[in-house]
Design a protein around this motif. Structure first.
Motif, PDB file in Angstrom:
ATOM      1  N   THR A 271       0.870  -1.212  -0.160  1.00  0.00           N
ATOM      2  CA  THR A 271      -0.049   0.155  -0.073  1.00  0.00           C
ATOM      3  C   THR A 271       0.822   1.140   0.030  1.00  0.00           C
ATOM      4  N   TYR A 272       0.623   2.110  -0.662  1.00  0.00           N
ATOM      5  CA  TYR A 272       1.032   3.331  -0.671  1.00  0.00           C
ATOM      6  C   TYR A 272       0.406   4.346   0.434  1.00  0.00           C
ATOM      7  N   ARG A 273       1.189   4.798   1.277  1.00  0.00           N
ATOM      8  CA  ARG A 273       0.713   5.420   2.402  1.00  0.00           C
ATOM      9  C   ARG A 273       0.195   7.077   2.026  1.00  0.00           C
ATOM     10  N   ASP A 298       5.722  12.993   2.008  1.00  0.00           N
ATOM     11  CA  ASP A 298       7.155  12.566   1.779  1.00  0.00           C
ATOM     12  C   ASP A 298       7.344  11.899   0.242  1.00  0.00           C
ATOM     13  N   CYS A 299       6.541  11.693  -0.489  1.00  0.00           N
ATOM     14  CA  CYS A 299       6.572  11.413  -1.964  1.00  0.00           C
ATOM     15  C   CYS A 299       7.227  12.342  -2.536  1.00  0.00           C
ATOM     16  N   ILE A 300       8.481  12.254  -3.241  1.00  0.00           N
ATOM     17  CA  ILE A 300       9.298  13.213  -3.857  1.00  0.00           C
ATOM     18  C   ILE A 300       8.791  12.923  -5.460  1.00  0.00           C
ATOM     19  N   ASP A 301       7.955  11.871  -5.987  1.00  0.00           N
ATOM     20  CA  ASP A 301       7.561  11.624  -7.331  1.00  0.00           C
ATOM     21  C   ASP A 301       8.772  11.384  -8.052  1.00  0.00           C
ATOM     22  N   CYS A 302       9.542  10.518  -7.621  1.00  0.00           N
ATOM     23  CA  CYS A 302      10.927  10.155  -8.208  1.00  0.00           C
ATOM     24  C   CYS A 302      10.351   9.083  -9.393  1.00  0.00           C
ATOM     25  N   LEU A 303       9.340   8.169  -9.047  1.00  0.00           N
ATOM     26  CA  LEU A 303       8.961   7.259  -9.921  1.00  0.00           C
ATOM     27  C   LEU A 303       9.883   5.883  -9.822  1.00  0.00           C
ATOM     28  N   GLN A 304      10.619   5.804  -8.635  1.00  0.00           N
ATOM     29  CA  GLN A 304      11.325   4.629  -8.481  1.00  0.00           C
ATOM     30  C   GLN A 304      10.401   3.330  -8.165  1.00  0.00           C
ATOM     31  N   CYS A 305       9.441   3.554  -7.685  1.00  0.00           N
ATOM     32  CA  CYS A 305       8.405   2.616  -7.364  1.00  0.00           C
ATOM     33  C   CYS A 305       7.964   1.825  -8.601  1.00  0.00           C
ATOM     34  N   VAL A 306       7.628   2.781  -9.569  1.00  0.00           N
ATOM     35  CA  VAL A 306       7.083   2.598 -10.978  1.00  0.00           C
ATOM     36  C   VAL A 306       8.337   1.879 -11.776  1.00  0.00           C
ATOM     37  N   ILE A 315       1.908   2.235  -7.999  1.00  0.00           N
ATOM     38  CA  ILE A 315       1.243   1.764  -6.647  1.00  0.00           C
ATOM     39  C   ILE A 315       0.490   3.089  -5.877  1.00  0.00           C
ATOM     40  N   ARG A 316       0.869   3.961  -6.310  1.00  0.00           N
ATOM     41  CA  ARG A 316       0.253   5.271  -5.689  1.00  0.00           C
ATOM     42  C   ARG A 316      -0.940   5.574  -6.271  1.00  0.00           C
ATOM     43  N   GLN A 317      -1.458   4.922  -7.301  1.00  0.00           N
ATOM     44  CA  GLN A 317      -2.758   5.101  -7.692  1.00  0.00           C
ATOM     45  C   GLN A 317      -3.916   4.326  -6.916  1.00  0.00           C
ATOM     46  N   ALA A 332      12.380  -0.125  -3.240  1.00  0.00           N
ATOM     47  CA  ALA A 332      12.901   0.988  -3.969  1.00  0.00           C
ATOM     48  C   ALA A 332      12.673   2.215  -3.304  1.00  0.00           C
ATOM     49  N   CYS A 333      11.253   2.430  -2.710  1.00  0.00           N
ATOM     50  CA  CYS A 333      10.849   3.653  -1.912  1.00  0.00           C
ATOM     51  C   CYS A 333      11.849   3.809  -0.599  1.00  0.00           C
ATOM     52  N   ASP A 334      12.049   2.607   0.057  1.00  0.00           N
ATOM     53  CA  ASP A 334      12.772   2.621   1.120  1.00  0.00           C
ATOM     54  C   ASP A 334      14.207   3.311   0.906  1.00  0.00           C
ATOM     55  N   THR A 335      14.734   2.766  -0.447  1.00  0.00           N
ATOM     56  CA  THR A 335      16.034   3.168  -0.497  1.00  0.00           C
ATOM     57  C   THR A 335      15.895   4.757  -0.929  1.00  0.00           C
ATOM     58  N   VAL A 336      14.928   5.311  -1.518  1.00  0.00           N
ATOM     59  CA  VAL A 336      14.842   6.671  -1.856  1.00  0.00           C
ATOM     60  C   VAL A 336      14.575   7.497  -0.495  1.00  0.00           C
ATOM     61  N   MET A 337      13.722   6.927   0.412  1.00  0.00           N
ATOM     62  CA  MET A 337      13.631   7.489   1.650  1.00  0.00           C
ATOM     63  C   MET A 337      14.980   7.623   2.601  1.00  0.00           C
ATOM     64  N   THR A 338      15.548   6.944   2.467  1.00  0.00           N
ATOM     65  CA  THR A 338      16.832   6.696   3.421  1.00  0.00           C
ATOM     66  C   THR A 338      17.836   7.625   2.903  1.00  0.00           C
ATOM     67  N   ARG A 345       9.209   3.240   4.695  1.00  0.00           N
ATOM     68  CA  ARG A 345       7.978   2.229   4.578  1.00  0.00           C
ATOM     69  C   ARG A 345       6.918   3.375   4.284  1.00  0.00           C
ATOM     70  N   LEU A 346       7.069   4.172   3.425  1.00  0.00           N
ATOM     71  CA  LEU A 346       6.076   5.186   2.623  1.00  0.00           C
ATOM     72  C   LEU A 346       5.395   4.295   1.889  1.00  0.00           C
ATOM     73  N   ILE A 347       5.917   3.359   1.198  1.00  0.00           N
ATOM     74  CA  ILE A 347       5.147   2.092   0.593  1.00  0.00           C
ATOM     75  C   ILE A 347       5.383   1.029   1.555  1.00  0.00           C
ATOM     76  N   ALA A 348       4.200   0.289   1.863  1.00  0.00           N
ATOM     77  CA  ALA A 348       4.584  -0.771   3.050  1.00  0.00           C
ATOM     78  C   ALA A 348       3.371  -1.935   2.824  1.00  0.00           C
TER      79      ALA A 348
HETATM   80  S1  SF4 Z   1       9.530   5.723  -4.824  1.00  0.00           S
HETATM   81 FE1  SF4 Z   1       8.410   6.567  -2.977  1.00  0.00          FE
HETATM   82  S2  SF4 Z   1       9.166   8.805  -3.216  1.00  0.00           S
HETATM   83 FE2  SF4 Z   1       9.355   7.705  -5.274  1.00  0.00          FE
HETATM   84  S3  SF4 Z   1       7.441   8.114  -6.405  1.00  0.00           S
HETATM   85 FE3  SF4 Z   1       7.471   5.982  -5.598  1.00  0.00          FE
HETATM   86  S4  SF4 Z   1       6.410   6.497  -3.405  1.00  0.00           S
HETATM   87 FE4  SF4 Z   1       7.168   8.486  -4.194  1.00  0.00          FE
END
Ligand code: SF4
Ligand code: SF4
Length: 512
Positions: A271-273, A298-306, A315-317, A332-338, A345-348
């Motif tokens: 889930t995307y929180r 916290d999402c920086i719209d980097c698209l790494q999750c995609v 998953i954000r949709q 992927a998102c954990d790496t970005v958040m770190t 765990r913005l996505i978790a």
């Molecule tokens: S990887 Fe995380 S920060 Fe980057 S777009 Fe996806 S949800 Fe947002």
């Protein structure tokens, strides 16, 4: 190239691959919910397939998936070579489906065709385990254990190894057929075909003695059917895991639809929180908003999750049939958040209930014990218990009787009445056995086995080889004066002459 090495610092990286980022953004926009699009005429019902270049990623879930891949493929490829000593009269392959003798061997268990109900039990347990997994952690089967996922993961690893990671591979695909691209693509397809061939080869080893069949295959002396099945499975593995990939999960497999109707708000799903991620924006923009005391996600719209998603899902949709919940977007998102210094765990794995609770300022709850989970566990325990009980108490001998249909009876010249039966005796033990065949119910019934000359007096004796069945014709004669249209219950009994263990079956003795 791993996530850590790429688009984390988005502004710089985005500039270095604008075309690719634009491609992903347009794909994400295409995948947006249809509510946003006008239901106008001219909107195509069929969207051409968009090639997905899943980026490699490191993290907890990736490591779990690698471990499962090694274990499951190891079990699949090596099991036919595991031996299990059953004595001189039975094969020593631990897992064997033997069509010639119509037996299924699984270590110490041997299933006969008459015991196919065990297969029914196994199917019920498998379905309930799948439902239970779904109730606890969504499509955990799809994401980690399904053969389609495991082989696709393996094939994608080879693709990255030969044609490069996401960016490199996508760039090469835009450069036409250079010699290097042909060599890399050729190497990939050769490796894919080799794995597909091994996959088909391993499958047929479950149906014959594996070492013998391997030798026969190598010397081209194996039965044609073995080569045919290897060919079919080579083709299906190569097509499904190499080419169709996420299409199998999205369009061919019924489980996503069934799963969607079985899930509930307490099931853990990737889930995307959004309560934490929105409003999304760049690191700079978020920092500026926070400095002004305004809310920033916290999402920086980097698209790494995609980028890492094997299904090309954003998953954000929200929940999607295309998401088979492999958890790679979490890594992927954990790496970005770190990297940006925000909590992971913005996505978790999370539940709908907990997202709403967090929005209301309440602590999360995890409700594992629910009516559905209790029901699934109860059915699993009941069916497994029944199967274990019947396995533990199953008889090593069996008897089945069928009365002749025509004629139902025969009047002999001396006034006696004779009925004919087909009797099948089963010896499930691995030793030869001798049985005494008796009949109870017809007071003076004389039992004879057609063609038997070894037991002219008394009850007939029947010998059966180890692990075999024997069908005999049996005649029962009565000199009693039977009432009109008599139908007298007649119980046949096969008694082991050494152990006295016995099996019985009942039919009828019919009179005129
Ligand atoms: S990887 Fe995380 S920060 Fe980057 S777009 Fe996806 S949800 Fe947002
Ligand atoms: S959205 Fe995430 S969990 Fe779902 S398939 Fe893609 S990477 Fe896996």
């Amino acid at each position: 190239m791993a996530v850590e090495q790429t688009l984390v610092d988005r502004p710089a990286d985005a500039a270095s691959e604008p075309a690719l980022v634009a491609l992903v953004r347009s794909a994400v926009a295409e995948a947006a919910p249809p509510a946003a699009a006008p239901a106008a005429a001219g909107v195509p019902l069929y969207a051409p397939r968009r090639k997905i270049y899943p980026q490699s990623v490191n993290g907890t879930f990736r490591r779990i998936k690698w471990a499962i891949l090694v274990v499951t493929l190891g079990i699949y490829y090596l099991t036919p070579f595991v031996r299990w000593d059953r004595g001189p009269h039975a094969p020593d392959q631990a897992v064997l489906i033997d069509f010639s003798t119509r037996r299924f061997y699984f270590f110490f268990i041997e299933i006969w065709p008459q015991e196919v109900y065990y297969l029914t039990g196994l199917l019920i347990i498998a379905a309930m385990v799948l439902f239970l997994m779904n109730a606890l952690a969504g499509r955990v089967w799809c994401g980690y254990l399904c053969p389609q996922t495991v082989w696709t993961d393996l094939f994608q690893m080879i693709e990255r190894w030969t044609e490069g990671d996401r960016r490199e591979h996508a760039r090469r695909d835009t450069q036409g057929w250079t010699a290097e691209r042909i060599a890399r693509a050729g190497a990939k397809h050769v490796l894919w075909l080799m794995i597909a061939w091994w996959t088909g080869g391993a499958w047929v080893l479950y149906f014959a003695d594996a070492p013998t069949l391997v030798k026969q295959l190598a010397t081209l002396q194996a039965p044609f059917i073995a080569y045919a099945w290897i060919g079919i499975l080579t083709f299906t593995t190569y097509s499904l895991a190499g080419h169709m990939r996420e299409q199998v999960c999205q369009y061919m497999c019924p489980w996503p639809r069934i799963q969607a109707s079985l899930t509930d708000e307490h099931a853990l799903n990737v889930t995307y929180r959004y309560d934490r991620g929105e409003p999304r924006g760049s690191v700079k923009k978020a920092a500026a908003l926070r400095a002004k005391g305004q809310p920033a996600g916290d999402c920086i719209d980097c698209l790494q999750c995609v980028n890492v998603c094997p299904g090309g899902v954003d998953i954000r949709q929200g929940p999607s049939l295309g998401c088979f919940q492999c958890g790679l977007c979490i890594d992927a998102c954990d790496t970005v958040m770190t990297k940006i210094g925000r909590p992971t765990r913005l996505i978790a794995y999370d539940t709908d209930v907990n997202i709403k609770r967090r929005e209301a300022g309440l602590p999360p709850v995890f409700k594992i014990v629910r009516i559905r989970t209790v029901l699934y566990v109860s059915i699993i325990a009941l069916v497994a218990g029944l199967m274990l009980y019947t396995l533990a108490t199953r008889q090593a001998e069996g008897l089945a009787v069928i009365h002749d249909r025509n004629p139902i009876y025969v009047r002999l010249s001396d006034g006696a009445t004779r009925n004919g039966y087909t009797v099948r005796l089963l010896n499930k033990s691995l030793e030869p056995r001798r049985f005494l065949l008796t009949g109870e119910g017809v007071a003076d019934g004389l039992i004879e086995v057609v063609g038997d000359t070894t037991s002219p007096m008394g009850y007939p004796r029947v010998e059966i080889g180890p692990d075999q069945t024997r069908e005999i014709r049996v005649l029962v004669t009565s000199y009693l004066h039977l009432p009109p249209a008599a139908s007298i219950p007649l119980t046949f009994r096969a008694i082991d002459m050494e152990t006295r263990r016995q099996a019985a079956a009942t039919d009828f003795f019919k009179g005129p």
